[in-house]
Design a protein around this motif. Structure first.
Motif, short mmCIF file in Angstrom:
data_model
loop_
_atom_site.label_atom_id
_atom_site.label_comp_id
_atom_site.label_asym_id
_atom_site.label_seq_id
_atom_site.Cartn_x
_atom_site.Cartn_y
_atom_site.Cartn_z
N VAL A 32 18.64 142.26 96.20
CA VAL A 32 18.92 142.06 94.77
C VAL A 32 18.00 140.99 94.20
O VAL A 32 17.38 141.15 93.14
CB VAL A 32 20.40 141.63 94.58
N ALA A 33 17.89 139.87 94.93
CA ALA A 33 17.12 138.73 94.43
C ALA A 33 15.64 139.08 94.29
O ALA A 33 14.97 138.63 93.35
CB ALA A 33 17.30 137.55 95.35
N ALA A 34 15.13 139.89 95.22
CA ALA A 34 13.70 140.24 95.19
C ALA A 34 13.38 141.03 93.93
O ALA A 34 12.32 140.86 93.31
CB ALA A 34 13.34 141.05 96.42
N VAL A 35 14.33 141.87 93.51
CA VAL A 35 14.11 142.71 92.32
C VAL A 35 14.31 141.89 91.05
O VAL A 35 13.52 141.93 90.12
CB VAL A 35 15.07 143.92 92.35
N GLN A 36 15.40 141.08 91.02
CA GLN A 36 15.76 140.41 89.77
C GLN A 36 15.23 138.99 89.64
O GLN A 36 15.45 138.34 88.63
CB GLN A 36 17.28 140.41 89.64
N GLY A 37 14.56 138.49 90.71
CA GLY A 37 13.99 137.14 90.62
C GLY A 37 15.01 136.04 90.76
O GLY A 37 14.98 135.04 90.05
N HIS A 38 15.97 136.20 91.68
CA HIS A 38 16.97 135.15 91.91
C HIS A 38 16.55 134.28 93.10
O HIS A 38 15.55 134.53 93.75
CB HIS A 38 18.33 135.79 92.21
N TRP A 39 17.38 133.25 93.34
CA TRP A 39 17.17 132.40 94.53
C TRP A 39 18.21 132.78 95.58
O TRP A 39 19.36 133.07 95.25
CB TRP A 39 17.36 130.92 94.19
N VAL A 40 17.81 132.72 96.87
CA VAL A 40 18.76 132.97 97.96
C VAL A 40 18.77 131.75 98.88
O VAL A 40 17.72 131.25 99.27
CB VAL A 40 18.35 134.21 98.79
N ILE A 41 19.97 131.29 99.20
CA ILE A 41 20.08 130.19 100.17
C ILE A 41 20.74 130.74 101.43
O ILE A 41 21.88 131.23 101.38
CB ILE A 41 20.93 129.04 99.61
N LEU A 42 20.03 130.68 102.55
CA LEU A 42 20.59 131.13 103.83
C LEU A 42 20.85 129.90 104.69
O LEU A 42 19.92 129.21 105.08
CB LEU A 42 19.61 132.07 104.55
N GLN A 43 22.15 129.64 104.95
CA GLN A 43 22.46 128.43 105.71
C GLN A 43 22.67 128.73 107.18
O GLN A 43 23.23 129.76 107.53
CB GLN A 43 23.74 127.80 105.14
N ASN A 44 22.22 127.79 108.03
CA ASN A 44 22.44 127.88 109.49
C ASN A 44 21.89 129.16 110.11
O ASN A 44 22.59 129.89 110.80
CB ASN A 44 23.94 127.78 109.83
N ILE A 45 20.60 129.42 109.85
CA ILE A 45 20.05 130.67 110.40
C ILE A 45 19.92 130.63 111.92
O ILE A 45 19.73 131.65 112.56
CB ILE A 45 18.67 131.02 109.77
N HIS A 46 20.09 129.42 112.53
CA HIS A 46 20.00 129.36 114.00
C HIS A 46 21.19 130.05 114.66
O HIS A 46 21.17 130.30 115.87
CB HIS A 46 19.93 127.91 114.46
N LEU A 47 22.24 130.37 113.87
CA LEU A 47 23.43 131.00 114.46
C LEU A 47 23.26 132.51 114.64
O LEU A 47 24.06 133.15 115.32
CB LEU A 47 24.66 130.75 113.59
N VAL A 48 22.23 133.09 114.00
CA VAL A 48 22.06 134.55 114.09
C VAL A 48 20.70 134.88 114.70
O VAL A 48 19.86 135.53 114.08
CB VAL A 48 22.21 135.21 112.69
N ALA A 49 20.51 134.45 115.94
CA ALA A 49 19.21 134.60 116.61
C ALA A 49 18.70 136.03 116.59
O ALA A 49 17.53 136.29 116.34
CB ALA A 49 19.33 134.11 118.05
N ARG A 50 19.62 137.01 116.82
CA ARG A 50 19.17 138.40 116.95
C ARG A 50 18.67 138.98 115.62
O ARG A 50 17.85 139.89 115.61
CB ARG A 50 20.33 139.29 117.44
#
Length: 567
Positions: A32-50
């Motif tokens: 959605v953000a890529a199309v509409q130009g929003h910001w995305v915050i992804l917290q703690n990405i170390h928890l989803v290694a796969r």
């Protein structure tokens, strides 16, 4: 975001805290953000290694034809070791990276702890004076436990992940308890902070005692009268506003030194020495090894010389059958001697086997294996090979000193097993398992006096003599020598623990007389329960607890991390 009109409320920021099952949510937000130009915050990405591979691909696709305002922010915890790095290289290379280094030093830590709160926090409690006093002391406590780590094992036996959450939750608990009780429940508060909030991280009993002691020194009723020192020359401040507390720290906190943590200045020398040793060791391992075989196995003449010298001086194994025949009755001491010799045989056999194997490899009669190469490297760098330490006792010595120490241990066992008469004074450090010897003291006295073993303990009496002055063993119990004190020293004249002298890191203890007594005769007044460890690594090398006499409060020695070492 607010400045540029990107907020969570107007839907132009998508905030995803990653964890189980959140990957799908994150993927939708990114689309959605890529199309509409929003910001995305992804917290703690170390928890989803796969999922990180997918994330990397998604961001790569969006890098071409997405909206100009599209931004992605990611947060992750630092990896504890280089091997544990899991964030894909592509993500790291294409991102702007910001790291938040933990502050160093008491000054920065204390300000940072206080920064977690505001003026509103200070005013929220009806018991304002009490609340502010304890809050400031807790901030100091938080800074101390976090920063004490740098002193290595003299700071904490093991390292713990204390974090800001521990402090903020403790303050919430403090607020709830003060509001709910007419009087300040001092004991309850100390218990909650020391055993649950901070103590919940702590796995070692000695560390838990240290944590409890800090709280009983810092958080007590006298603080309301302004009579409690958090460090020498640093009082709990009077009731001030938020800015006032920051200024109080600026003006009154003494300069950075181990005193701020209740430690002796020697503690700093110790940890700086360890750091520089590690640095030089690394530099040594980086330098190329000269090989005269012209690219052969890459083993220099030095290693051959060391190898020959070790084999030459290695004594023959103990003859166990002969030894058992000599011992008329199997007293607890004989059993200890027997076990020790058995262990020593296993170690020396492994040394002899691996060295002979390497020798044949160097002569070209055997193919060099990775084990042989590891052994050769260890000889070159003067460190004890891992294949030996597996069968040995904990030790931090370099190979030369370790080998000399090994020969002394063998000599000690030889003397003892010739006639099984207990030496006048026993070198406690010379055992693989010193506990077994201390237990043998209890067993033999229990048998002699017909006392129940589970109702006994060891009485420890520090004599005024050194090893040379002792000529005969005591009637019961045993004299032991070869102990060192870290964090303080023993005052021989007055027979108590006292402050260490500068630059004397581990002063030698006089001979100690150890015997067993019934538990109810144990003197517990004016004593410091001092842990005994095999090496400066402390932690898992714990042996026993010796009660040592002290004129000062035991708390002082607990905070100073005072312990007895066998090496």
């Amino acid at each position: 975001g607010t400045k540029l009109n990107f907020t969570i409320d107007n839907g132009r920021i998508h905030n995803v805290s990653l964890g189980q099952g959140q990957e799908v949510v994150a993927e939708q937000a990114l689309e959605v953000a890529a199309v509409q130009g929003h910001w995305v915050i992804l917290q703690n990405i170390h928890l989803v290694a796969r999922w990180l591979g997918t994330l990397e691909k998604t961001l790569e696709q969006h890098s071409l034809d997405s909206h100009d305002d599209y931004r992605v922010f990611m947060s992750a915890e630092p990896a504890p070791t280089p091997e544990a790095h899991i964030i894909p290289q592509g993500l790291l290379e294409n991102a702007i990276k910001i790291t938040n280094e933990p502050p160093t030093g008491m000054y920065a830590n204390l300000h940072k702890a206080l920064d977690l709160f505001t003026q509103d926090t200070l005013e929220m409690c009806s018991k304002e004076i009490e609340f502010k006093c304890v809050l400031f002391a807790l901030c100091y406590f938080h800074a101390v436990v976090a920063e004490r780590r740098k002193f290595g094992t003299q700071g904490w036996n093991r390292s713990y992940p204390f974090n800001n959450g521990d402090l903020t939750i403790s303050i919430n608990v403090l607020y709830n308890y003060l509001e709910a009780n007419p009087k300040v429940p001092w004991d309850d508060l100390r218990y909650l902070f020391g055993e649950i909030m901070y103590g919940g991280h702590i796995t070692d009993d000695w560390d838990r005692r240290l944590c409890r002691t800090y709280l009983s020194e810092y958080i007590r009723e006298e603080m309301l009268k302004g009579e409690v020192f958090l460090a020498p020359g640093f009082l709990v401040p009077p009731s001030l506003d938020y800015k006032g507390y920051h200024e109080y720290i600026d003006e009154n906190l003494p300069p950075e030194s181990p005193y701020l943590y209740g430690l002796h200045p020697n503690a700093e020398i110790g940890f700086l020495t360890v750091t520089s040793d590690r640095l030089f060791r690394t530099v040594l391992e980086l330098q190329p090894k000269e090989s005269d075989a012209g690219g052969g196995a890459g083993v220099s003449r030095e290693e051959k010389a060391i190898l020959d010298e070790i084999i030459e001086r290695l004594p023959e194994p103990f003859n166990m059958a002969e030894m058992m025949a000599k011992a008329a009755e199997k007293t607890p001491y004989v059993v200890v001697a027997y076990q020790e010799c058995e262990r020593m045989n296993i170690l020396t056999q492994e040394m002899r086997r691996s060295l002979k194997e390497l020798d044949l490899g160097l002569k070209g009669e055997l193919t060099i294996t990775s084990d042989m190469e590891d052994l050769a490297n260890a000889l070159f760098y003067d460190s004890v090979p891992e294949s030996w330490t597996r069968y040995a006792y904990p030790s931090l010595l370099s190979l030369g000193a370790w080998y000399a120490d090994l020969l002394l241990r063998i000599r000690e066992l030889e003397v003892w097993t010739t006639d099984f008469v207990l030496p006048a004074t026993v070198w406690l450090a010379g055992f693989f398992n010193p506990q077994s010897f201390l237990t043998a003291i209890m067993q033999s006295m229990a048998r002699k006096n017909e006392w129940p073993l589970d109702k006994m303990c060891l009485s420890v009496e520090v004599t005024k003599k050194n090893r040379e002055e002792i000529t005969a063993p005591p009637r019961e119990g045993s004299y032991v020598h070869g102990l060192f004190m870290e964090g303080a020293r023993w005052d021989i004249q007055s027979g108590v623990i006292t402050d260490a002298r500068l630059k004397e890191l581990t002063p030698m203890m006089p001979v100690i007389f150890i015997r067993a007594i019934p538990v109810d005769r144990m003197d517990t007044k004016n004593v410091y329960e001092c842990p005994v460890y095999k090496t400066r690594m402390r932690g898992p090398t714990y042996v026993w607890t010796f009660n040592l006499k002290t004129k000062e409060k035991a708390a002082k020695w607990i905070l100073a991390g005072v312990a007895l070492l066998l090496q």
